[in-house]
Design a protein around this motif. Structure first.
Motif, PDB file in Angstrom:
ATOM      1  N   SER A   1       0.850  -1.194   0.000  1.00 30.26           N
ATOM      2  CA  SER A   1       0.000   0.000   0.000  1.00 30.26           C
ATOM      3  C   SER A   1       0.881   1.237   0.000  1.00 30.26           C
ATOM      4  O   SER A   1       1.864   1.296   0.739  1.00 30.26           O
ATOM      5  CB  SER A   1      -0.877   0.034   1.251  1.00 30.26           C
ATOM      6  OG  SER A   1      -1.834  -0.975   1.199  1.00 30.26           O
ATOM      7  N   PRO A   2       0.547   2.241  -0.821  1.00 31.53           N
ATOM      8  CA  PRO A   2       1.351   3.466  -0.809  1.00 31.53           C
ATOM      9  C   PRO A   2       1.319   4.112   0.585  1.00 31.53           C
ATOM     10  O   PRO A   2       0.339   3.929   1.318  1.00 31.53           O
ATOM     11  CB  PRO A   2       0.656   4.360  -1.839  1.00 31.53           C
ATOM     12  CG  PRO A   2      -0.219   3.452  -2.638  1.00 31.53           C
ATOM     13  CD  PRO A   2      -0.565   2.293  -1.768  1.00 31.53           C
ATOM     14  N   PRO A   3       2.368   4.854   0.945  1.00 36.66           N
ATOM     15  CA  PRO A   3       2.411   5.464   2.277  1.00 36.66           C
ATOM     16  C   PRO A   3       1.154   6.300   2.544  1.00 36.66           C
ATOM     17  O   PRO A   3       0.651   6.965   1.643  1.00 36.66           O
ATOM     18  CB  PRO A   3       3.666   6.360   2.219  1.00 36.66           C
ATOM     19  CG  PRO A   3       4.440   5.895   1.029  1.00 36.66           C
ATOM     20  CD  PRO A   3       3.528   5.186   0.115  1.00 36.66           C
ATOM     21  N   GLY A   4       0.668   6.201   3.738  1.00 33.26           N
ATOM     22  CA  GLY A   4      -0.502   7.004   4.105  1.00 33.26           C
ATOM     23  C   GLY A   4      -1.826   6.364   3.717  1.00 33.26           C
ATOM     24  O   GLY A   4      -2.887   6.914   3.996  1.00 33.26           O
ATOM     25  N   THR A   5      -1.785   5.193   3.049  1.00 34.14           N
ATOM     26  CA  THR A   5      -3.038   4.543   2.678  1.00 34.14           C
ATOM     27  C   THR A   5      -3.165   3.230   3.433  1.00 34.14           C
ATOM     28  O   THR A   5      -2.178   2.730   3.984  1.00 34.14           O
ATOM     29  CB  THR A   5      -3.081   4.213   1.170  1.00 34.14           C
ATOM     30  OG1 THR A   5      -2.002   3.329   0.879  1.00 34.14           O
ATOM     31  CG2 THR A   5      -2.985   5.451   0.317  1.00 34.14           C
ATOM     32  N   ARG A   6      -4.356   2.683   3.451  1.00 33.13           N
ATOM     33  CA  ARG A   6      -4.561   1.405   4.138  1.00 33.13           C
ATOM     34  C   ARG A   6      -5.584   0.599   3.337  1.00 33.13           C
ATOM     35  O   ARG A   6      -6.787   0.741   3.532  1.00 33.13           O
ATOM     36  CB  ARG A   6      -5.049   1.674   5.578  1.00 33.13           C
ATOM     37  CG  ARG A   6      -5.161   0.446   6.428  1.00 33.13           C
ATOM     38  CD  ARG A   6      -3.785  -0.012   6.903  1.00 33.13           C
ATOM     39  NE  ARG A   6      -3.861  -1.317   7.546  1.00 33.13           N
ATOM     40  CZ  ARG A   6      -3.735  -2.471   6.905  1.00 33.13           C
ATOM     41  NH1 ARG A   6      -3.545  -2.501   5.612  1.00 33.13           N
ATOM     42  NH2 ARG A   6      -3.810  -3.612   7.558  1.00 33.13           N
ATOM     43  N   TYR A   7      -5.108  -0.157   2.403  1.00 38.14           N
ATOM     44  CA  TYR A   7      -6.007  -0.932   1.539  1.00 38.14           C
ATOM     45  C   TYR A   7      -6.573  -2.130   2.280  1.00 38.14           C
ATOM     46  O   TYR A   7      -5.883  -2.748   3.089  1.00 38.14           O
ATOM     47  CB  TYR A   7      -5.270  -1.384   0.277  1.00 38.14           C
ATOM     48  CG  TYR A   7      -5.161  -0.281  -0.758  1.00 38.14           C
ATOM     49  CD1 TYR A   7      -5.978  -0.276  -1.877  1.00 38.14           C
ATOM     50  CD2 TYR A   7      -4.265   0.767  -0.585  1.00 38.14           C
ATOM     51  CE1 TYR A   7      -5.899   0.744  -2.802  1.00 38.14           C
ATOM     52  CE2 TYR A   7      -4.169   1.805  -1.504  1.00 38.14           C
ATOM     53  CZ  TYR A   7      -4.988   1.788  -2.615  1.00 38.14           C
ATOM     54  OH  TYR A   7      -4.912   2.800  -3.517  1.00 38.14           O
ATOM     55  N   ARG A   8      -7.840  -2.448   1.983  1.00 37.41           N
ATOM     56  CA  ARG A   8      -8.490  -3.603   2.614  1.00 37.41           C
ATOM     57  C   ARG A   8      -9.082  -4.484   1.521  1.00 37.41           C
ATOM     58  O   ARG A   8      -9.200  -4.044   0.377  1.00 37.41           O
ATOM     59  CB  ARG A   8      -9.633  -3.139   3.530  1.00 37.41           C
ATOM     60  CG  ARG A   8      -9.194  -2.349   4.742  1.00 37.41           C
ATOM     61  CD  ARG A   8     -10.290  -1.411   5.225  1.00 37.41           C
ATOM     62  NE  ARG A   8     -10.645  -0.419   4.207  1.00 37.41           N
ATOM     63  CZ  ARG A   8     -11.858  -0.249   3.681  1.00 37.41           C
ATOM     64  NH1 ARG A   8     -12.861  -0.980   4.096  1.00 37.41           N
ATOM     65  NH2 ARG A   8     -12.094   0.663   2.763  1.00 37.41           N
TER      66      ARG A   8
ATOM     67  N   ALA B   1      -7.858  -0.835  -7.487  1.00 33.78           N
ATOM     68  CA  ALA B   1      -8.906  -0.629  -6.465  1.00 33.78           C
ATOM     69  C   ALA B   1      -9.386   0.814  -6.407  1.00 33.78           C
ATOM     70  O   ALA B   1      -8.630   1.745  -6.692  1.00 33.78           O
ATOM     71  CB  ALA B   1      -8.373  -1.056  -5.106  1.00 33.78           C
ATOM     72  N   GLU B   2     -10.655   0.940  -6.036  1.00 31.96           N
ATOM     73  CA  GLU B   2     -11.192   2.283  -5.773  1.00 31.96           C
ATOM     74  C   GLU B   2     -11.507   2.364  -4.293  1.00 31.96           C
ATOM     75  O   GLU B   2     -11.887   1.371  -3.678  1.00 31.96           O
ATOM     76  CB  GLU B   2     -12.456   2.502  -6.603  1.00 31.96           C
ATOM     77  CG  GLU B   2     -12.101   2.899  -8.037  1.00 31.96           C
ATOM     78  CD  GLU B   2     -13.275   2.778  -8.971  1.00 31.96           C
ATOM     79  OE1 GLU B   2     -14.420   2.867  -8.506  1.00 31.96           O
ATOM     80  OE2 GLU B   2     -13.012   2.585 -10.172  1.00 31.96           O
ATOM     81  N   ASN B   3     -11.358   3.533  -3.743  1.00 33.07           N
ATOM     82  CA  ASN B   3     -11.615   3.772  -2.311  1.00 33.07           C
ATOM     83  C   ASN B   3     -10.834   2.820  -1.405  1.00 33.07           C
ATOM     84  O   ASN B   3     -11.334   2.383  -0.370  1.00 33.07           O
ATOM     85  CB  ASN B   3     -13.100   3.656  -1.990  1.00 33.07           C
ATOM     86  CG  ASN B   3     -13.923   4.598  -2.835  1.00 33.07           C
ATOM     87  OD1 ASN B   3     -13.470   5.726  -3.099  1.00 33.07           O
ATOM     88  ND2 ASN B   3     -15.068   4.138  -3.293  1.00 33.07           N
ATOM     89  N   GLU B   4      -9.643   2.479  -1.838  1.00 33.23           N
ATOM     90  CA  GLU B   4      -8.765   1.618  -1.031  1.00 33.23           C
ATOM     91  C   GLU B   4      -9.407   0.281  -0.668  1.00 33.23           C
ATOM     92  O   GLU B   4      -9.106  -0.311   0.367  1.00 33.23           O
ATOM     93  CB  GLU B   4      -8.293   2.350   0.239  1.00 33.23           C
ATOM     94  CG  GLU B   4      -7.509   3.605  -0.084  1.00 33.23           C
ATOM     95  CD  GLU B   4      -6.922   4.307   1.116  1.00 33.23           C
ATOM     96  OE1 GLU B   4      -6.952   3.737   2.216  1.00 33.23           O
ATOM     97  OE2 GLU B   4      -6.403   5.420   0.932  1.00 33.23           O
TER      98      GLU B   4
END
Ligand SMILES: Nc1ncnc2c1ncn2[C@@H]1O[C@H](COP(=O)(O)OP(=O)(O)OP(=O)(O)O)[C@@H](O)[C@H]1O
Length: 450
Positions: A328-335, A367-370
């Protein structure tokens, strides 16, 4: 190491006392003898008596500094000639020792000189970019991976060769790096080489090195990977690709730590721990006459096999989590959604963990909206039959029930409420059945399905 001294007692002392596992000692009684030896072989350290019968040691030192920049020179001077020692240091000698000297003192200086040589060598390796990124973590709680970890812990500190097998993408490289990182050699270089990537006729020279003029195109003497990895670890991937003669030379090295560079009549030594990997069945290769039998038995003593991912599906949720965090790019939190995890657990993973990593990386991009939804997965994964891995060889009701419970727990990452809901039973019933089937060994470690 080369010792240049006209006093026979010093040469004898060096030959007897300074030789070691890693060091061969050659001696010369005059400058001319030394120069002809240097023409023929390479040395890491030279011990040079400043007073020689046929030349001035100082002139020789200047010459060495110009022509052998990687060699460390230690000067021996007579008592009362300290000025010449200081002058020698100015010209580039590594250190000096005055006669008469204590053997321990000489040993210490030689050790330090070797240390310096290997430091220089390591810097060179870094610039040749053979050493890669830091070790990735070995993720997984399946029995298969736990056994691999246990084997790594046991073998790491021993200097024995290790053979790692497993399909492509199962993590052989990660295992090799972990062994090196946990070994006594962790401060020293780990050299990684895929034998399948080297041109066949150059493999020998790549591994053992060559001397100038050994073959067309060998316009310079070149150190091989064994020499570069001295005191460290050499990880040879795809060992099944090695030509027969190189396999034999490697076996010799494993037996006595000696090897010869291409075109060099002289033996060299290196203190290298070897780790091998292959995705082939080496035993079959031996039977087919394509792999050296004795080498196989020598490297098979410690064998770590990594099971394919489809045989340890319970590792998938953890691996997914691991790659989501890492990629995940820094500052993001993919689920991911539950059905995505379901598809990932059910898929057959011919490319193993590498394929899983790539799938997650791609899905993050799409993905959209992580949130990773089934739409972000490749077709071959979402078109899979979710129940394609039922253990049909066993139709016992209890085994089927156990299997389904494990599967539900896997899909819901151990969440008992969700697992019970999907199975259509109460949480209490699920708990009782988990106890019956021995799926509740330790709190927090649920045995799930493969
Ligand atoms: N158990 C694991 N935990 C975390 N990452 C893993 C694990 N196993 C493999 N990987 C990752 O999967 C990818 C492939 O692993 P690796 O390169 O070690 O496979 P390999 O068996 O050496 O493959 P090949 O035979 O094709 O060289 C790497 O990105 C590695 O970091």
């Amino acid at each position: 190491m080369l010792v240049i001294d006209d006093e026979p007692s010093i040469r004898k002392l060096a030959e007897r006392e300074l030789v070691s596992e890693r060091r061969l000692i050659t001696t010369a009684s005059s400058a001319s003898e030394a120069l002809s030896l240097i023409e023929q072989q390479d040395f890491d350290v030279i011990i040079l008596d400043i007073r020689l019968p046929d030349a001035d040691g100082m002139d020789l030192l200047v010459r060495f500094r110009e022509t052998l920049p990687d060699v460390e020179v230690v000067i021996i001077t007579g008592y009362g000639t300290i000025e010449s020692a200081i002058a020698a240091m100015k010209v580039g000698a590594y250190d000096y020792i005055t006669k008469p000297f204590q053997l321990e003192h000489l040993e210490l200086i030689v050790e330090k000189a070797y240390e310096r040589v290997s430091l220089k060598r390591e810097n060179r390796i870094l610039s040749r970019a053979l050493v890669e990124a830091p070790i990735p973590r070995l993720v997984g709680t399946s029995r298969g991976i736990q056994q691999v970890m246990e084997m790594i812990r046991k073998v790491a500190t021993w200097d024995v060769p290790v053979l790692i097998t497993g399909e492509s993408g199962t993590g052989k490289d990660v295992v090799a790096r972990t062994i090196h990182a946990l070994s006594k050699r962790s401060e020293k270089p780990l050299i990684v080489k895929n034998c399948g990537e080297i041109q066949k006729d150059l493999i020998r020279s790549e591994l053992f090195g060559h001397v100038k003029g050994a073959f067309t195109g060998a316009d310079q003497t070149r150190e091989g990977l064994l020499g570069i990895a001295d005191r460290g670890t050499l990880f040879l991937d795809e060992i099944g690709e090695l030509p027969e003669d190189v396999q034999a030379a490697l076996l010799r090295f494993l037996e006595n730590r000696c090897y010869r560079r291409v075109g060099d009549p002289h033996e060299r030594r290196a203190d290298v721990r070897l780790i091998f990997a292959t995705h082939r069945d080496l035993k079959k290769e031996v039977e087919a006459g394509r792999f050296h039998e004795a080498l196989y038995y020598r490297i098979n003593v410690f064998h770590i096999h990594i099971p394919p991912l489809r045989e340890r599906r319970e590792d998938i949720p953890l691996l997914v989590e691991h790659f989501l965090t890492r990629l995940s790019p820094p500052g993001t939190r993919y689920r991911i959604t539950d059905d995505v995890l379901g598809y990932l657990i059910n898929y057959n993973w011919p490319g193993n963990v590498r394929e899983l990593r790539n799938v997650i990386e791609r899905a993050i991009i799409l993905a959209e909206n992580e949130l990773l939804t089934p739409k972000t997965l490749p077709m071959e994964i979402t078109s899979g039959q979710p129940a394609s891995h039922l253990p049909m060889s066993s139709l016992k009701l209890s085994e089927m029930e156990k299997y389904l419970i494990q599967k539900a727990l896997s899909i819901h990452r151990g969440n008992k409420r969700k697992a019970a809901q999907s199975l259509g039973i109460s949480r209490k019933t699920l708990y009782r059945k988990m106890k019956t089937y021995g799926l509740l060994k330790r709190e927090g470690s649920i045995t799930t399905v493969s």
